[in-house]
Design an enzyme around this catalytic site. Structure first.
Site: not given
Ligand code: EPU
Length: 441
Positions: A46-47, A117, A141, A146-148, A330, A352, A423
């Site tokens: 998926k990811n 996401r 989820c 989950r900030p950006i 995960d 995380i 999902r």
């Molecule tokens: N974070 C920030 N600021 C940002 C972005 C992230 O503080 O601008 C923080 C997040 O809040 C978190 C950490 O950084 O504490 C890691 O977040 P990351 O950005 O790596 O996660 P993501 O890209 O939103 C992906 C996967 C997740 C997986 C995480 C960590 C996808 C679609 N999702 O999420 O998968 O848990 O990386 O490996 O690729 C799942 O498949 O169930 C899932 C949640």
């Protein structure tokens, strides 16, 4: 009091109809206590598939993706691509053809963006392809804040102007250019967004502190195969030379390490014996190590895992979730289900996401002895048995953890809202039936 229960359920139903678009009717029913035995194939990742699918919109032509999983999040991404003007066709069960020659629109509809996401990585894609993007904040989820801000800062450094209000992001650029980006934290999504914006930008982009997850490497491999110039794949420093266009290509998506880990720990929880085919073994070293600590006998081929868990009773004294190659967040909840039945105390620390223990309450209803300390550490005291009951999947991996617990429990477990599990898992019930589980839904 009981008269209020149907009313309460009705209101929960209405609320979910609004928040998850009416996809609330999924229920999985499991008659547990049977060791899982047999052979099963692991689906595509998926990811890995989601950002690659988004990246097809960078190509002025056709891309063919093999081994693409048929799951709800992929369907949402397809709908968004279609809305933007792509033609997307399933040529076979797992073969997807995307023609992105005619992208017209630059906005992402809330009806899809809210639910996943990965909608956020279309910000980099649309800026690169159309120099403009408008979209709601991403959904996904509820496992933490989950900030950006890392996504926005990286794109800003590359020449995007981004404005936000309470619900929307508005981005535009006169043309993206290469930049030196420094991520202070590991972020899979922010790294993907920066890569997607950089491949067609002017000049060289360096991403320091890039996430090293295999899904990032997959995205880079896909892009390089289509003509991008990305160096440093699989390391914390990516160097991207911008190119003027990407060409038509085809690509095979790797197997899903989280699905493989889920099935492995389900075999452990039920003390079964199974072979996982098409597993991404090289990406799973930490997951296998923890399996061995539990007492599993494991034999790995290049894409096969044989697992004998007849004596997988051992607790795991301490494991913490970490960025790759550490133990994946995960799989934390699924591991918790398996360790609930060990002969002793295990500790899992989540480093995380802040809110990834929401499923503990449901596991406790089944008889798990889990105590949360300082909000991010679960102390799991193994119990002799779990008992089937009615539970609610609150998010994707937590829902999978409940199914695993249900397979190991005595009696019948109902997992409501199995929509969340769909999902990410193509057909978790079919796969567990192949391993002899009594499960439907
Ligand atoms: N974070 C920030 N600021 C940002 C972005 C992230 O503080 O601008 C923080 C997040 O809040 C978190 C950490 O950084 O504490 C890691 O977040 P990351 O950005 O790596 O996660 P993501 O890209 O939103 C992906 C996967 C997740 C997986 C995480 C960590 C996808 C679609 N999702 O999420 O998968 O848990 O990386 O490996 O690729 C799942 O498949 O169930 C899932 C949640």
């Amino acid at each position: 009091m009981q008269i209020w229960e149907p009313i309460r359920r009705f209101f929960i139903y209405c609320y979910k109809c609004v928040t998850v678009g009416g996809n609330v009717l999924g229920t999985v029913e499991i008659t547990g206590g049977i060791p899982l035995c047999g052979e099963v194939q692991i689906q595509g990742s998926k990811n890995a598939a989601l950002p690659i699918l988004a990246a097809t919109a960078l190509v002025h032509g056709t891309t063919v993706l093999y081994n693409c999983p048929h799951i709800i999040d992929i369907t949402y991404m397809i709908r968004i691509l279609e809305y933007l003007g792509c033609s997307v066709v399933w040529e076979d069960v797992h073969i997807l053809r995307v023609d992105a020659a005619n992208i017209q629109k630059t906005d992402v509809p809330a009806v899809y963006a809210d639910k996943m996401r990965s909608s956020i990585i279309l910000l980099g894609v649309l800026l690169a392809r159309k120099h403009c993007a408008r979209m709601p904040y991403p959904g996904g989820c509820v496992i933490g804040k989950r900030p950006i801000e890392m996504h926005l800062a990286a794109l800003g450094q590359m020449g995007a102007q981004i404005e936000t209000d309470a619900s929307m992001l508005y981005a535009s650029t006169m043309g993206l250019y290469g930049s030196e980006i420094q991520f202070e934290k590991n972020s899979v999504g922010a790294t993907e967004n920066a890569i997607l914006a950089a491949v067609l930008s002017k000049g060289t982009t360096v991403i320091n502190g890039a996430a090293m997850e295999p899904e990032i490497t997959q995205l880079c491999m896909f892009l390089n195969n289509a003509g991008a110039l990305i160096g440093g794949m699989g390391t914390k420093r990516l160097v991207i030379e911008g190119v003027s266009e990407l060409k038509e290509s085809s690509f095979r998506i790797c197997a899903d390490r989280i699905v493989a880990g889920t099935y492995l720990y389900a075999v452990a929880a039920t003390r079964g014996e199974a072979v996982l085919h098409n597993a991404p073994v090289s990406q799973m070293q930490e997951v296998l190590l923890v399996g061995r600590q539990m007492g599993m006998q494991l034999k790995e081929g290049s894409e096969t895992i044989y697992a004998n868990a007849r004596h997988a009773n051992e607790p795991v004294p301490y494991v913490e979730t970490k960025e790759y190659p550490g133990f994946p967040t995960d799989l934390q909840s699924v591991l918790m289900s398996a360790l609930s039945l060990s002969d002793g105390q295990s500790i899992i620390k989540e480093t995380i996401f802040e809110a990834r223990f929401r499923i503990v309450e449901e596991l406790q209803h089944m008889g798990s002895d889990i105590v949360i300390e300082e909000s991010n550490q679960a102390v799991i005291n193994g119990v002799k048995e779990l008992t089937g009951t009615e539970t609610y999947a609150k998010e994707l991996r937590g829902g999978a953890a409940l199914i695993v617990a249900g397979l190991a429990a005595t009696g019948t477990t109902i997992v409501h809202d199995s929509y969340y599990v769909k999902r990410g898992y193509e057909c978790i019930t079919c796969d567990f039936r192949k391993l002899g589980g009594i499960i439907r839904g």
